[in-house]
Design an enzyme around this catalytic site. Structure first.
Site, PDB file in Angstrom:
ATOM      1  N   GLY A 470     108.770 143.748 141.825  1.00  0.00           N
ATOM      2  CA  GLY A 470     107.584 144.585 141.792  1.00  0.00           C
ATOM      3  C   GLY A 470     106.325 143.845 142.159  1.00  0.00           C
ATOM      4  O   GLY A 470     106.059 143.567 143.318  1.00  0.00           O
ATOM      5  N   GLY A 471     105.510 143.530 141.150  1.00  0.00           N
ATOM      6  CA  GLY A 471     104.185 143.002 141.429  1.00  0.00           C
ATOM      7  C   GLY A 471     103.248 144.126 141.848  1.00  0.00           C
ATOM      8  O   GLY A 471     103.608 145.303 141.883  1.00  0.00           O
ATOM      9  N   TRP A 472     102.029 143.757 142.186  1.00  0.00           N
ATOM     10  CA  TRP A 472     101.027 144.783 142.500  1.00  0.00           C
ATOM     11  C   TRP A 472     101.437 145.661 143.670  1.00  0.00           C
ATOM     12  O   TRP A 472     101.360 146.880 143.598  1.00  0.00           O
ATOM     13  CB  TRP A 472      99.696 144.094 142.784  1.00  0.00           C
ATOM     14  CG  TRP A 472      98.579 145.050 143.077  1.00  0.00           C
ATOM     15  CD1 TRP A 472      98.012 145.326 144.282  1.00  0.00           C
ATOM     16  CD2 TRP A 472      97.899 145.868 142.123  1.00  0.00           C
ATOM     17  NE1 TRP A 472      97.023 146.259 144.150  1.00  0.00           N
ATOM     18  CE2 TRP A 472      96.929 146.608 142.825  1.00  0.00           C
ATOM     19  CE3 TRP A 472      98.016 146.044 140.744  1.00  0.00           C
ATOM     20  CZ2 TRP A 472      96.080 147.516 142.187  1.00  0.00           C
ATOM     21  CZ3 TRP A 472      97.162 146.944 140.112  1.00  0.00           C
ATOM     22  CH2 TRP A 472      96.206 147.665 140.828  1.00  0.00           C
ATOM     23  N   THR A 473     101.907 145.068 144.746  1.00  0.00           N
ATOM     24  CA  THR A 473     102.151 145.825 145.974  1.00  0.00           C
ATOM     25  C   THR A 473     103.533 146.461 146.027  1.00  0.00           C
ATOM     26  O   THR A 473     103.766 147.348 146.837  1.00  0.00           O
ATOM     27  CB  THR A 473     101.963 144.900 147.192  1.00  0.00           C
ATOM     28  OG1 THR A 473     100.812 144.096 146.995  1.00  0.00           O
ATOM     29  CG2 THR A 473     101.790 145.698 148.469  1.00  0.00           C
ATOM     30  N   ASP A 524     112.967 139.410 136.089  1.00  0.00           N
ATOM     31  CA  ASP A 524     111.625 139.617 135.552  1.00  0.00           C
ATOM     32  C   ASP A 524     111.098 140.941 136.093  1.00  0.00           C
ATOM     33  O   ASP A 524     111.082 141.150 137.311  1.00  0.00           O
ATOM     34  CB  ASP A 524     110.723 138.456 135.982  1.00  0.00           C
ATOM     35  CG  ASP A 524     109.287 138.623 135.515  1.00  0.00           C
ATOM     36  OD1 ASP A 524     109.077 138.757 134.299  1.00  0.00           O
ATOM     37  OD2 ASP A 524     108.375 138.615 136.366  1.00  0.00           O
ATOM     38  N   ASP A 526     108.121 143.291 136.830  1.00  0.00           N
ATOM     39  CA  ASP A 526     106.661 143.287 137.020  1.00  0.00           C
ATOM     40  C   ASP A 526     106.206 144.669 137.481  1.00  0.00           C
ATOM     41  O   ASP A 526     105.723 144.844 138.600  1.00  0.00           O
ATOM     42  CB  ASP A 526     106.267 142.233 138.060  1.00  0.00           C
ATOM     43  CG  ASP A 526     106.236 140.835 137.478  1.00  0.00           C
ATOM     44  OD1 ASP A 526     107.110 140.528 136.661  1.00  0.00           O
ATOM     45  OD2 ASP A 526     105.362 140.059 137.851  1.00  0.00           O
ATOM     46  N   TYR A 602      94.374 136.806 132.704  1.00  0.00           N
ATOM     47  CA  TYR A 602      93.401 136.535 133.764  1.00  0.00           C
ATOM     48  C   TYR A 602      93.086 137.841 134.488  1.00  0.00           C
ATOM     49  O   TYR A 602      93.601 138.907 134.124  1.00  0.00           O
ATOM     50  CB  TYR A 602      93.967 135.517 134.761  1.00  0.00           C
ATOM     51  CG  TYR A 602      95.429 135.727 135.075  1.00  0.00           C
ATOM     52  CD1 TYR A 602      95.843 136.717 135.949  1.00  0.00           C
ATOM     53  CD2 TYR A 602      96.407 134.952 134.462  1.00  0.00           C
ATOM     54  CE1 TYR A 602      97.172 136.934 136.219  1.00  0.00           C
ATOM     55  CE2 TYR A 602      97.755 135.160 134.716  1.00  0.00           C
ATOM     56  CZ  TYR A 602      98.132 136.149 135.607  1.00  0.00           C
ATOM     57  OH  TYR A 602      99.464 136.369 135.860  1.00  0.00           O
ATOM     58  N   ASP A 603      92.235 137.766 135.493  1.00  0.00           N
ATOM     59  CA  ASP A 603      91.765 138.957 136.227  1.00  0.00           C
ATOM     60  C   ASP A 603      91.009 139.925 135.322  1.00  0.00           C
ATOM     61  O   ASP A 603      91.009 141.130 135.556  1.00  0.00           O
ATOM     62  CB  ASP A 603      92.939 139.694 136.905  1.00  0.00           C
ATOM     63  CG  ASP A 603      93.446 138.985 138.138  1.00  0.00           C
ATOM     64  OD1 ASP A 603      92.860 137.948 138.497  1.00  0.00           O
ATOM     65  OD2 ASP A 603      94.435 139.446 138.740  1.00  0.00           O
ATOM     66  N   TRP A 756     100.169 131.829 136.849  1.00  0.00           N
ATOM     67  CA  TRP A 756     100.065 132.447 138.175  1.00  0.00           C
ATOM     68  C   TRP A 756      99.065 131.626 138.987  1.00  0.00           C
ATOM     69  O   TRP A 756      97.904 131.589 138.623  1.00  0.00           O
ATOM     70  CB  TRP A 756      99.590 133.900 138.107  1.00  0.00           C
ATOM     71  CG  TRP A 756      99.516 134.438 139.509  1.00  0.00           C
ATOM     72  CD1 TRP A 756      98.452 134.398 140.359  1.00  0.00           C
ATOM     73  CD2 TRP A 756     100.588 135.027 140.242  1.00  0.00           C
ATOM     74  NE1 TRP A 756      98.779 134.930 141.574  1.00  0.00           N
ATOM     75  CE2 TRP A 756     100.086 135.329 141.536  1.00  0.00           C
ATOM     76  CE3 TRP A 756     101.923 135.324 139.958  1.00  0.00           C
ATOM     77  CZ2 TRP A 756     100.879 135.918 142.517  1.00  0.00           C
ATOM     78  CZ3 TRP A 756     102.695 135.913 140.930  1.00  0.00           C
ATOM     79  CH2 TRP A 756     102.178 136.204 142.195  1.00  0.00           C
TER      80      TRP A 756
END
Length: 776
Positions: A470-473, A524, A526, A602-603, A756
């Site tokens: 996954g991840g953001w995109t 994992d 995400d 973070y972010d 990260w």
């Protein structure tokens, strides 16, 4: 990723996402061309039904001898691709292999064709380029020779013999336990047994015993057993045995309760139990062990101990035991015993998790080898390989494609169908890019990052590597994949088959069934973000995501456990925003499945490459505590994020907090008498890459932003840098803030730290060293 990467994380408010590397498209194209040309040399005719055999000959040369295998094609069509397997005679070793890619494990030799002798024409052979080896020791013919799985001499397989007549070892009202003497193997070892009744296979086992359950009381059953070898050949059935289940009316008296249930040991995934024996007027047939009120395991009546496995780390469980007699009368329950499993780091230790980004080998020029040369691999416990995608049509784990993301971070289809098989397992690494200093030859079935990961794990056996999905995109289709029981089972099976069993799609001559086995030790998840509209533009989400995520994680745990062997890790990247937690993460249930949750640390603030996030005010992105000067109406901090989980009852030994090895920056930042803290700005500062404004790796930040003065905010525990009035302002972690945060997480008894991502560190791993020292 080819050609563009997916940056790390979704922001807390979900307004930003970036990271493109269009220039990498050219690099991928250049890299792919020579490999495609080389692969074409071995394309030849398609795999056909030609029958291959192999003949062996010996040439004695005095101090050594030459053993040669000639592979023949007796079929009517060409065959592309062959593999020999054989066992060396006793006392024989090999010190040279020619015309084939050989792997020697003890006395067993496996040989794959070279690129120039892989296609054998109909009626032809591998001569004059047949595989041969240099043998030392007494010359002789190897044993158990196969070519493409069939016997080298072309004769039919000899199946196993019949097992001994089965005998009933335990009989109850609803079950029959059988045992039998082993069958002898034919051409191949016995791999297992099938229990047959009325021509139907009712049980399969690798042992010489089996228990049939769900039977009808006072009923006769007839069983026979047959053996199966590792090639799937079935031997003849044994003589049958007829057994009658117990009539419950014959014994209405239950056993007494087992006594003094106690725990005798535990690990992060198991609990060992023991108890005092029950008594019964006829005899105890079995003990049933219950975990949190649900049957966990059953042991024979003579045993007074059991180990319950498949448990989650750092999790409290309650156990009881009941005895059962042959008439299936159940005793009262024993006393209860409460046991909390160990965490995966071990008592007094902390976990170190670091993300390695797939696309780092391009613009960042950060290879798996750099984890070694920087000293980070020796300090890490888990590497998260980021990221892999979900097939938009089949809703399965996707591999075997090289397709880049689009240039617009707000494009709803930016990551649809994207992936980078080339970086994953097809790209040949040069000697300078390789962990062991040896270049890929371009013909192996596993190359690229995955092969380098295996080399790294061989050098650092303590390391575990999980694949991040996954991840953001790449989170767009999680909601769809998790929507139903059928879709969850299909999705998880595809992920386990692809990433754990290693069934990688064939791509540019690499891949194939099992080629990726051993690369990954878990998965994992995400998903950014379930149940939330604040994910990447176009992400699918709905109100059922929270429940479906819990069920999806349970399905992952179930199928990962079913693979056997060492427990596979199941981890997740989880939000620091309480709104997102409430929308998608059931903290009361997900940790039954999860081993670790890596909390976003973070972010918290940032500008973003498209200035769609917070372009007009500089602010801390990874503060430990809420900054009392923060002018925003909603405040974020690591401490607040951790409290979301611990206040919900989550064991802190299941939690890590995220550390950024990168900075976020603004430009034209006013001084305001506060060195730019929370002051007005005019968009993202220039980034490490032109298409990544507002973001720089730690090393790049220190080396490329002139006149940057570093400050430390002791109240919020934040590090920032400022170039002066109207200049750039950057928020990041350094050794000082890392030291403060590691002391905090140890004081809160948290499991450890997540990073990260690793490429942002200095070449000698300065940040990783600071983190490691802080956790000692």
């Amino acid at each position: 990723m080819s050609p563009q990467p997916r940056r790390a994380r979704g922001t807390l408010r979900g307004r930003f996402r970036t990271s493109l590397r269009s220039r990498a498209a050219v690099l991928i194209a250049v890299l792919a061309l020579p490999l495609a040309v080389l692969t074409g040399l071995n394309a030849g005719a398609a795999q056909a039904a030609g029958k291959l055999t192999a003949t062996f000959s010996v040439q004695d040369n005095g101090s050594w001898w030459k053993g040669t295998y000639v592979v023949h094609n007796g079929g009517t069509a060409a065959v592309t691709g062959w593999q020999l397997e054989f066992d060396l005679p006793p006392g024989v070793t090999i010190n040279g292999n020619y015309y084939g890619d050989a792997t020697v494990t003890g006395s067993h030799v496996s040989v794959k064709n070279a690129y120039y002798n892989g296609t054998i024409a109909a009626g032809g052979s591998t001569d004059p380029f047949s595989y041969w080896f240099v043998g030392n020791g007494p010359a002789g013919t190897p044993g158990h020779c196969t070519v493409n799985g069939d016997k080298c001499d072309g004769t039919p397989d000899v199946p196993p013999t019949a097992p001994g007549t089965p005998r009933a070892t335990t009989v109850t009202a609803h079950s029959i336990s059988l045992g039998w003497s082993a069958a002898a193997g034919g051409d191949y070892p016995v791999a297992g047994y099938e229990v047959v009744s009325g021509g139907t296979t009712v049980a399969s086992t690798t042992a010489t015993s089996a228990t049939l359950t769900g039977l009808t009381p006072a009923t006769a059953y007839t069983y026979a057993v047959r053996a199966k070898d590792k090639r799937g050949n079935l031997g003849p059935a044994s003589a049958p045995v007829t057994v009658t289940t117990v009539d419950p009316a014959s014994d209405p008296t239950p056993p007494t309760a087992p006594g003094t249930l106690r725990s005798t040991g535990k690990t992060s995934a198991t609990v060992a139990l023991a108890w005092n024996a029950s008594t019964d007027n006829v005899g105890v047939a079995a003990y049933d062990v219950y975990r949190n009120g649900t049957l966990a395991t059953t042991v024979a009546g003579t045993a007074t101990a059991a180990t319950v496995d498949g448990l989650s780390p750092a999790t409290a469980y309650t156990f009881t035991v009941k005895a059962r007699d042959a008439a299936d009368n159940s005793s009262p329950a024993s006393n209860t015993v409460d046991v909390t499993t160990d965490d995966i780091a071990g008592a007094g230790k902390n976990l170190r998790v670091g993300y390695f980004v797939q696309w780092g080998i391009y613009g960042r020029q950060y290879f798996v080898k750099n984890l070694d040369t920087s000293g980070s691999a020796a300090k890490l416990d888990v590497i998260n390989y980021a990221f892999e995608n979900i097939d938009p049509v089949n809703l399965t784990c996707m591999a075997g494609v090289t397709k880049g993301t689009t240039a617009n971070p707000q494009d709803p289809d930016q990551g649809t169908g994207a992936g980078d098989a080339d970086a994953d397992y097809a790209r040949p690494m040069s000697a300078s890019q390789s962990v062991n200093g040896v270049a890929d030859d371009g013909w192996a079935k596993l190359r690229g990052n995955f092969n380098q990961i295996k080399l790294l794990k061989a050098k650092y056996p303590h390391l575990k590597v999980v694949v991040s999905l996954g991840g953001w995109t790449y989170s767009k289709f999680f909601s769809d994949a998790a929507a139903t029981e059928a879709s969850r089972q299909k999705f998880v099976k595809s992920c386990v088959d692809t990433w754990i069993k290693g069934d990688l799609p064939v791509y540019n001559g690499a891949g194939g069934p099992g080629t990726g086995a051993g690369v990954f030790d878990g998965i994992d998840v995400d998903w950014e973000w379930p149940g939330s509209p604040d994910g990447h533009a176009g992400n699918h989400y709905n109100v059922n995501d929270k429940q479906n995520l819990t069920l999806l994680l349970a399905e992952f745990r179930k199928q990962l456990d079913a693979t056997g062997g060492q427990r596979k890790l199941l981890t997740a990247f989880t939000p620091a925003d309480p709104v997102k937690v409430n929308q998608g993460w059931d903290l009361s249930k997900i940790f039954d499945s999860l081993d670790v949750a890596n909390i976003q640390g973070y972010d918290f603030h940032g500008a973003g490459s498209d200035n769609s996030w917070e372009p007009n005010r500089a602010g801390h992105q990874a503060n430990l505590y809420t900054d009392t000067q923060d002018p925003y109406p909603t405040h974020f901090s690591i401490d607040d994020a951790v409290k979301i989980y611990t206040d919900a009852g989550v064991n802190p030994r299941k939690l890590t907090i995220g550390f950024p090895f990168y900075g976020r920056g603004w430009q034209a930042v006013a001084d305001g008498g506060a060195h730019g803290e929370w002051q007005s700005a005019n968009g993202a500062a220039p980034g490490q890459f032109a298409e990544e404004a507002g973001t720089r790796g730690y090393q790049n930040l220190l080396s490329s932003v002139p006149n940057l003065t570093v400050y430390h905010d002791a109240q919020s525990v934040s590090t920032y840098g400022y170039t002066g009035a109207g200049g750039q302002w950057w928020t990041f972690d350094d050794a000082w803030s890392i030291g403060q945060k590691t002391a905090y997480l140890k004081s809160k008894h948290l499991l450890g730290a997540m990073i990260w991502e690793m490429s942002g560190d200095t070449p000698n791993g300065a940040l990783m060293t600071a983190l490691d020292n802080g956790l000692k």
